[in-house]
Design a protein around this motif. Structure first.
Motif, PDB file in Angstrom:
ATOM      1  N   ARG A 132      77.932   3.213 -18.128  1.00 15.83           N
ATOM      2  CA  ARG A 132      77.486   3.524 -19.487  1.00 15.83           C
ATOM      3  C   ARG A 132      77.754   2.387 -20.470  1.00 15.83           C
ATOM      4  O   ARG A 132      77.423   2.502 -21.651  1.00 15.83           O
ATOM      5  CB  ARG A 132      78.167   4.798 -19.985  1.00 15.83           C
ATOM      6  CG  ARG A 132      77.804   6.036 -19.163  1.00 15.83           C
ATOM      7  CD  ARG A 132      78.469   7.274 -19.719  1.00 15.83           C
ATOM      8  NE  ARG A 132      78.133   8.456 -18.935  1.00 15.83           N
ATOM      9  CZ  ARG A 132      78.534   9.685 -19.235  1.00 15.83           C
ATOM     10  NH1 ARG A 132      79.286   9.904 -20.303  1.00 15.83           N
ATOM     11  NH2 ARG A 132      78.202  10.705 -18.478  1.00 15.83           N
ATOM     12  N   ASP A 177      80.704  11.934 -25.109  1.00 16.17           N
ATOM     13  CA  ASP A 177      80.287  10.946 -24.123  1.00 16.17           C
ATOM     14  C   ASP A 177      81.159   9.709 -24.147  1.00 16.17           C
ATOM     15  O   ASP A 177      81.038   8.852 -23.282  1.00 16.17           O
ATOM     16  CB  ASP A 177      78.834  10.544 -24.364  1.00 16.17           C
ATOM     17  CG  ASP A 177      77.878  11.674 -24.037  1.00 16.17           C
ATOM     18  OD1 ASP A 177      76.787  11.680 -24.608  1.00 16.17           O
ATOM     19  OD2 ASP A 177      78.236  12.536 -23.220  1.00 16.17           O
ATOM     20  N   ILE A 229      70.484   0.835 -21.155  1.00 11.76           N
ATOM     21  CA  ILE A 229      71.344   1.600 -22.057  1.00 11.76           C
ATOM     22  C   ILE A 229      70.499   2.109 -23.216  1.00 11.76           C
ATOM     23  O   ILE A 229      69.771   1.338 -23.843  1.00 11.76           O
ATOM     24  CB  ILE A 229      72.496   0.731 -22.582  1.00 11.76           C
ATOM     25  CG1 ILE A 229      73.371   0.292 -21.404  1.00 11.76           C
ATOM     26  CG2 ILE A 229      73.330   1.475 -23.600  1.00 11.76           C
ATOM     27  CD1 ILE A 229      74.495  -0.641 -21.801  1.00 11.76           C
TER      28      ILE A 229
END
Length: 361
Positions: free
Chosen positions: A58, A13, A4
């Protein structure tokens, strides 16, 4: 999980309204088929699964599971630390299985920990023999949880409407844990496998646990029906619009404390409401949209319950670990650390180093 990045993501995002609806649907029905989840939020099953995968890849959302009675005793430890030792202590404690949550706060005791133990002597041994001896720890304040009125698995995003929620749940409230002992070894293996990802399929769980798929289905159905397991669909609060965690230590008078605790637990902001030992006998942790909301919420609480006294309030500067999940500086999920109870006092494990079972995996 891929590495990450450490830069602050741009707002696009982060989770959008459909993502938040997806998260709430999973909060209500953690293991429901994608077709059912998708029908409620108005997308198809393939899109729902793809969106969830994007969120988890994510680190923006994640799903975990843990026993409703993962230990006999839960304590909340406040550590006063030397400022120069905070980074090292935060990293070290994040690796410890019995320390299931780590927050850095504005309080005089700058580290706030949730700790699980088998019993009171085990908790005492862990706090005095391990936490208290860490380099940079100046003092430790411990309170013991005597009852939980709400914890993070009961918090909702509040994006779905009542019709959508009813369609998912059938109008039934979520089952709370029943009295009883700790899970036996077969259930513990299953819970460990679900800890890192509670959406894992029955076949995958069966392979990892060395059980038949039929046995996994039966055991998991029993644990869910009996309220023996907490499922928790969580998300990065900063990007989802709740960047502030405020924690209040509240003194409530003896008569009526139970009713007050239930009322505080029912606030939409509440993530944790528990009765604890000490003069300030209620612990309340909430998610808010701005620091200014802290004062507004405090005034609202005292207006509704004028007999209360708020002895301490703090804001969390950084959540390093939440129910076994290590988080980066923006609140995105990194690795999962298996939650374990502090070993019984006097055993070799209680005096050993930080352990293997609690290390990140």
């Amino acid at each position: 999980m891929p590495p990450i990045d450490t830069a602050l993501p741009h707002t696009p995002d982060g989770p959008d309204e459909t993502d938040l609806a997806l998260v709430e649907a999973l909060q209500l029905r953690p293991r429901a088929p994608w077709a059912q989840i998708a029908s409620v939020i108005g997308i198809d099953a393939t899109t729902a699964a793809r969106r969830w995968r994007r969120l988890t890849d994510r680190g923006l959302a994640w799903m975990t599971a843990y026993p409703a009675r993962h230990s006999s005793v839960v304590g909340y430890a406040d550590l006063a630390c030397a400022p120069g030792a905070l980074d090292a202590l935060t990293a070290e404690l994040g690796r410890w299985g019995p320390v299931f949550s780590v927050e850095r706060t504005t309080a005089d005791h700058s580290l706030f920990l949730g700790v699980a133990a088998h019993d009171l002597p085990s908790l005492d041994d862990f706090v005095t023999g391990r936490l208290g001896r860490l380099h940079g720890v100046r003092s430790v304040r411990l309170s013991i949880c005597t009852r939980v009125y709400r914890e993070g698995s009961g918090w909702l995003v509040h994006t779905l409407n009542e019709r959508q929620r009813t369609h998912l749940t059938g109008g039934d409230s979520r089952t709370r844990p029943r009295p009883g002992g700790a899970p036996h070894e077969g259930d513990r293996r299953l819970l460990r496998a679900l800890g890192a990802d509670a959406r894992r399929g029955h076949a995958e769980l069966a392979r990892e646990c060395g059980l038949s798929e039929t046995t996994v289905r039966r055991r998991l159905a029993r644990m869910i029906a009996g309220g023996e397991v907490y499922f928790r669909c969580d998300l990065t609060q900063q990007l989802a619009g709740w960047p502030v965690i405020a924690t209040f230590r509240i003194a409530a008078p003896g008569p009526g404390t139970e009713a007050v605790a239930h009322a505080l637990a029912g606030l939409p902001e509440t993530r944790l409401c528990a009765s604890v030992t000490g003069a300030d006998n209620l612990l309340l942790s909430v998610w808010l949209r701005s620091p200014a909301d802290c004062l507004a919420l405090e005034e609202r609480i005292l207006h509704r319950h004028p007999g209360l006294r708020i002895g301490e309030r703090s804001i969390t500067l950084h959540t390093a670990k939440r129910m076994g999940r290590l988080l980066d500086r923006w609140g995105r999920a990194r690795t999962h650390v298996q939650i374990t109870a502090a070993p019984e006092a006097g055993t070799p494990e209680s005096t050993a180093g930080q352990g293997t079972e609690g290390s990140a995996r």
